[in-house]
Design an enzyme around this catalytic site. Sequence first.
Site, PDB file in Angstrom:
ATOM      1  N   HIS A  78       3.841  -2.428   3.017  1.00 15.51           N
ATOM      2  CA  HIS A  78       3.985  -1.109   2.379  1.00 15.51           C
ATOM      3  C   HIS A  78       5.330  -1.072   1.670  1.00 15.51           C
ATOM      4  O   HIS A  78       6.342  -1.478   2.254  1.00 15.51           O
ATOM      5  CB  HIS A  78       3.894  -0.002   3.434  1.00 15.51           C
ATOM      6  CG  HIS A  78       2.568   0.011   4.143  1.00 15.51           C
ATOM      7  ND1 HIS A  78       2.268  -0.892   5.144  1.00 15.51           N
ATOM      8  CD2 HIS A  78       1.468   0.781   3.970  1.00 15.51           C
ATOM      9  CE1 HIS A  78       1.035  -0.663   5.561  1.00 15.51           C
ATOM     10  NE2 HIS A  78       0.523   0.348   4.868  1.00 15.51           N
ATOM     11  N   ASP A  90       0.816  -1.222   0.000  1.00 17.42           N
ATOM     12  CA  ASP A  90       0.000   0.000   0.000  1.00 17.42           C
ATOM     13  C   ASP A  90       0.852   1.275   0.000  1.00 17.42           C
ATOM     14  O   ASP A  90       2.022   1.253   0.384  1.00 17.42           O
ATOM     15  CB  ASP A  90      -0.868   0.046   1.270  1.00 17.42           C
ATOM     16  CG  ASP A  90      -2.011  -0.958   1.212  1.00 17.42           C
ATOM     17  OD1 ASP A  90      -2.032  -1.799   0.306  1.00 17.42           O
ATOM     18  OD2 ASP A  90      -2.891  -0.880   2.099  1.00 17.42           O
TER      19      ASP A  90
HETATM   20 NI    NI Z   1      -2.422   3.019   3.478  1.00 16.85          NI
END
Ligand code: NI
Length: 248
Positions: free
Chosen positions: A215, A73
């Site tokens: 991430h 993300d």
């Molecule tokens: Ni996020």
Amino acid sequence: MKGKNIWKKCLMFDVCCVCFLFLMVITGTGKGAKLQQGLKTAAGGLETIRQASGAAQEENVSGEKKKIALTFDDGPHPQYTPEMLVALKERNVKATFFLLGQEVEKYPEIVKQIQEDGHLIGNHSYKHEQLSKLPMEQACNQVGRTNELIYGITGLYPSYLRPPFGDWHEKLDCEVNMVEVLWDVDTLDWSSQNHAKIVEKVLKNVQENDIILMHDGYETSVTAAMEIIDTLQKQGYEFVTVDQLLFE
Ligand code: NI
């Protein structure tokens, strides 16, 4: 007697062949979602037994590798997303990237590279605000604007949405038909930025068909993702994109 034994063996062999073919037919034609689900459930049950007996776990009983999906993300990130892409390519792994519109605008060439490498691109809103706390029009704009930006680079509208903080509700359907994708294992990689902690969190909790949340904006996330991949591939896992995991 000898002849009779041979005949018996032949008969048993034939019976086994028929059973085997029957199983092949069931497995091969089990394309219906419900039947597939049934097979997967059965596979999961038997797999536990195989693990307990210490036998090889390369595949589940339906002959498929165990699927798992890595998701990244908040990108693209100018340094770590390209690093992640190189490392994923070396391992022949496909992943899913939920991109922020404001980062897509800054790094369109990285978005293009993600697509060219065969990964799935999803929408993570424009600038990571909690969508349910915004007025409807603004929330929908966060999603729609990002879809347009991604379409402008890839020629494809994303079908998958991961709302920031996993926060979404039905009223926010925004006249866009997207599939919301959350996660099973949250690595909290952005918080710890600790390679060993990230790896441990996944390896301790992971199961077949899980979606892992990471991430691609940190060096520790890149190195941890690679160790997770190397370890789980040895355990018979195949890394796929979320659409393959959810719908195949
Ligand atoms: Ni996020």
